[in-house]
Structures are given as structure tokens and as C-alpha cells.
Design an enzyme around this catalytic site. Structure first.
Site, PDB file in Angstrom:
ATOM      1  N   ARG A  53       0.287  -1.409  -0.075  1.00 20.38           N
ATOM      2  CA  ARG A  53      -0.238  -0.165   0.341  1.00 20.38           C
ATOM      3  C   ARG A  53       1.059   1.290  -0.286  1.00 20.38           C
ATOM      4  NH1 ARG A  53      -2.396   1.330   4.364  1.00 20.38           N
ATOM      5  NH2 ARG A  53      -2.924  -0.393   5.120  1.00 20.38           N
ATOM      6  N   TYR A 105     -14.181  17.236 -16.458  1.00 26.44           N
ATOM      7  CA  TYR A 105     -14.978  15.962 -15.988  1.00 26.44           C
ATOM      8  C   TYR A 105     -15.236  15.470 -15.200  1.00 26.44           C
ATOM      9  CZ  TYR A 105     -14.085  10.843 -16.202  1.00 26.44           C
ATOM     10  OH  TYR A 105     -14.757   9.079 -15.749  1.00 26.44           O
ATOM     11  N   ASP A 177      -4.854  19.243 -14.826  1.00 29.67           N
ATOM     12  CA  ASP A 177      -5.546  17.695 -15.633  1.00 29.67           C
ATOM     13  C   ASP A 177      -4.979  17.568 -16.735  1.00 29.67           C
ATOM     14  OD1 ASP A 177      -7.065  15.841 -16.799  1.00 29.67           O
ATOM     15  OD2 ASP A 177      -8.442  15.552 -15.105  1.00 29.67           O
ATOM     16  N   LYS A 202      -5.914   6.382 -20.066  1.00 24.53           N
ATOM     17  CA  LYS A 202      -6.521   6.773 -20.940  1.00 24.53           C
ATOM     18  C   LYS A 202      -5.140   6.925 -22.136  1.00 24.53           C
ATOM     19  CE  LYS A 202     -10.153   7.841 -18.462  1.00 24.53           C
ATOM     20  NZ  LYS A 202     -10.261   9.461 -19.063  1.00 24.53           N
TER      21      LYS A 202
END
Ligand SMILES: *Cc1c(COP(=O)(O)O)cnc(C)c1O
Length: 388
Positions: A53, A105, A177, A202
């Protein structure tokens, strides 16, 4: 062998995309990095790993390539783009405000308005293509400015240098972004941003088969916060997804070159059809911020948005009837996709916000892939003809 710390002067981007991040298990002679599924590591190991983690060799390999292609000091990887947004926003306190570009977004808007607002983090929405917005940044007293450029789905282009310049006068960090442009076409940190955030799901991965997000910065303070957020909020990616994304990056320069060329041709062909009201593409001469796009981007990207004549049902069947464009969320893969933002990616938006942004029933977003562009345009023309 490539070092984990990129040499900023050279080599070229394609070389870095292929050769960075090979330093683990190098003594085995492996050409490609292995996957490290182990959740836990022997205490006191020289690499400093303890529990996945809070870090794993596959995270480090990916972070090393990402910081290299972004030309920055630090990269931190997350489970998704939304995890990266969560990590950054979690550094704010109740009562603080994020000044956002109004066209973000859809899931970013939802996260701010339906989750972080409940924890007392406020948002204000402005149109950053309006030059008067820059002078008014301070009046909102924001703790952070949040932008996308080009925006999703309207492909508005924001003058990043101008916004970052104005925000930095008041020491306000700016988050960009950069998912649509990728670090290959646009360098937000060079233009003055504090953070360049990417959904690596993406273009970076490029094959629509892994979720991921990243935060790149030159600030050691923000880097420490991201490492803390990754382990404390449980936003870490899986080693396998990091491995897939590391593999994907190797062909990013090749894929993107083809996709950008395809998108440019596709946009011009699309604009010729009489069922098309308008086409938006950052490098087209009819784009309202074309000059800024050409100044801050090395290419216009591979997303094309268009307004098509017809009612909601007609537009929906148009999207469904395409042969090479799958009607689906997401973007940036080698395969072309078509999306109807009003009912898909931006369905969670308040209807008044949707109409203010121009996300109406006629709006269609195309993610252009690596196919032969003649097939893509023939496919579109064929379906548009049937719409008449
Ligand atoms: C997809 C996307 C995100 C969210 O990324 P996920 O990996 O799906 O969580 C954030 N910003 C933009 C611009 C996106 O397109």
C-alpha cells in the site's frame, strides 16, 4: 541501463518512454520488468519496501518513467485518475475553496460537489477562457485552482501560462488535469502549474485494459503529501496495472503521433458533412482558442467534438450505428470510441450546468484511435448520410 533518476537534458522522449524504469531485477538480464505481486517485504531490505500500500517495485518503475516523460522531479501513481484527484483534494481543509474551470470531467465535478463538499471543501466555477477571470482569481480567496485543458468534452483551451502566472502572484497552487493532452503534447509544470495530474487509464496506457492515475510535481512538499495520501487513503494501484501501464507507455509516442494525425484529418472531413453543425478541434482555424492551443501544445490531441443535427434518439442511433467507433465511456485507446456526453460522461451534472456548458443532445465526442483514417471517415459519412 537507465537510472531511476532521469537525466533531464537527454535522451529524447521516445527513448525515455522505452528505456526508463528497468533497474529492478536487472541482474537477471530481463529485458522487460517483472511483476512483483508480493504484498509484504522483509524488514530492512535495501530498497526500503515494506508493504505494497505504501510502495512496490512496479509503482517505482512506472513513477520513474512518468517523471522522465513529464520532465519533473516526482511522480506518484494511484489506482485511477479519480484516486489521484482524491489524493490532491484530501490535502485541503474544511472551509477552503477550490476555484475550478467550469468545464471539468464529469466525475471530477461529482467528486467535488457530492463528496468533498460534505467535508466542508468548497468549490466555485468560472470560465477560464474569459480573460477577466484571471484578475478575479484572488477575489474568490481559493486554496487551489483546478483546470483541464483541453477540456472534456468542449475542448476549450485555457491559457495555462496566464492562469498559473496570476495564481502564483498569490501563491495559489494550480492543478492541471493533463489527461487529454498527455505530457507529450503539453507540459503544465513548465507553464507554471504546481501539479500535473493524469488519468493514465487513457492515452498513457492506451489499450483500455488498466485503470491508473498519476500526480507529477517539482515540489518536494507536494510529493510528500502524495506519498502520504497513497498509503493513508488506500489509493495505491495494483502492481499488475502498473506493469501494464509501463508497457503501454513504451508505444505512447508512436500511438499518439498516429492518433493526432488521424484526428486532424478526421475533424476536417467531418466538418464537410451537411448534417454537422460545427466541429471542435484545438488546432482547427475555427477553434476559438486556436492561437493559445498552438502556443502551448505540440499537437491538437486526438479528441474531436461535434454538434450534429437531429434529436436525442437520432443522435443515439447514429452513435450506435457506427462500425469502427464503439459507443463507450473513456478515451485515448488505440481503438476509436464515440460518446454522447449528455447521457454518458456528463449525465451526473446538474442540467442547468450542462446547458451553460453547451453539452446538449446534439453533442458527440469522438476519441480517435490508430485505425486507418479513411475507414473512420467512411464509417462516419455512411452513418451521417442515413441520419438525413
Ligand atoms: C477519465 C478521466 C479522469 C478520471 O480517470 P479514471 O482513471 O477514470 O479514474 C479524470 N480526468 C479526465 C480528464 C478524464 O478523462
Amino acid at each position: 541501463m537507465a537510472s531511476a533518476k532521469p537525466n533531464k537534458q537527454n535522451p529524447g522522449l521516445s527513448t525515455r518512454a522505452i528505456h526508463h524504469g528497468e533497474s529492478f531485477a536487472a541482474n537477471t538480464g530481463t529485458v522487460m520488468p517483472p511483476i512483483f505481486p508480493s504484498v509484504t517485504y522483509q524488514h530492512g531490505n535495501p530498497e526500503g519496501f515494506d508493504y505494497t500500500r505504501s510502495g512496490n517495485p512496479n509503482f517505482r518503475i512506472l513513477e520513474s518513467v512518468l517523471s522522465s516523460i513529464e520532465d519533473c522531479n516526482y511522480a506518484t501513481v494511484f489506482a485511477s485518475g479519480v484516486s489521484a484527484i482524491t489524493a490532491v483534494t484530501s490535502c485541503l481543509k474544511a472551509g477552503e475553496l477550490v476555484l475550478c474551470e467550469e468545464n471539468l470531467y464529469g466525475c471530477t465535478v461529482r467528486l467535488f460537489e457530492q463528496v468533498f463538499n460534505r467535508f466542508g471543501i468548497k468549490t466555485a466555477w468560472v470560465d477560464f477562457t474569459d480573460p477577466s477571470a484571471l484578475a478575479r482569481i484572488k477575489s474568490h480567496n481559493p486554496a487551489m485552482v483546478w483546470l483541464e485543458s483541453p477540456t472534456n468534452p468542449m475542448l476549450k483551451v485555457i491559457d495555462l501560462k496566464a492562469v498559473c502566472g496570476s495564481a502564483s502572484l498569490h501563491n495559489i497552487p494550480v492543478v492541471v488535469d493533463n489527461t487529454f493532452a498527455t505530457p507529450l503534447l503539453q507540459s503544465p509544470l513548465e507553464l507554471g502549474a504546481t501539479i500535473s495530474l493524469t488519468s493514465t487509464t487513457k492515452y498513457i496506457n492506451g489499450h483500455s485494459d488498466a485503470l491508473g492515475g498519476s500526480v507529477c510535481t517539482n515540489s518536494s512538499e507536494w510529493n510528500s503529501r502524495m506519498i502520504f495520501a497513497q498509503k493513508s487513503l488506500g489509493l495505491q494501484p495494483s502492481p499488475f496495472d502498473c506493469w501494464l501501464i509501463t508497457r503501454g507507455i513504451k508505444t505512447l509516442p508512436l500511438r499518439l503521433e498516429k492518433q493526432v494525425n488521424n484526428a486532424k484529418d478526421f475533424a476536417d472531413q467531418l466538418a464537410k458533412h451537411k448534417a454537422v453543425k460545427w466541429v471542435r478541434y484545438p488546432f482547427r482555424s475555427d477553434h476559438p482558442q486556436q492561437a493559445i492551443a498552438r502556443k502551448q501544445m505540440k499537437g491538437g490531441g486526438a479528441i474531436v467534438t461535434a454538434s450534429i443535427q437531429g434529436d436525442k434518439d437520432q443522435i443515439y442511433s447514429f452513435c450506435k450505428s457506427l462500425r469502427y467507433f464503439t459507443m463507450a465511456e473513456s478515451l485515448g485507446g488505440i481503438e476509436s470510441l464515440v460518446c454522447h456526453p449528455a447521457t454518458m460522461t456528463h449525465a451526473s451534472l446538474d442540467p442547468s450546468m450542462r446547458s451553460r456548458l453547451g453539452i446538449d443532445d446534439g453533442l458527440v465526442r469522438f476519441s480517435i484511435g490508430c485505425e486507418d483514417v479513411v475507414d473512420l471517415t467512411a464509417d462516419i459519412n455512411n452513418s451521417l448520410d442515413q441520419l438525413q
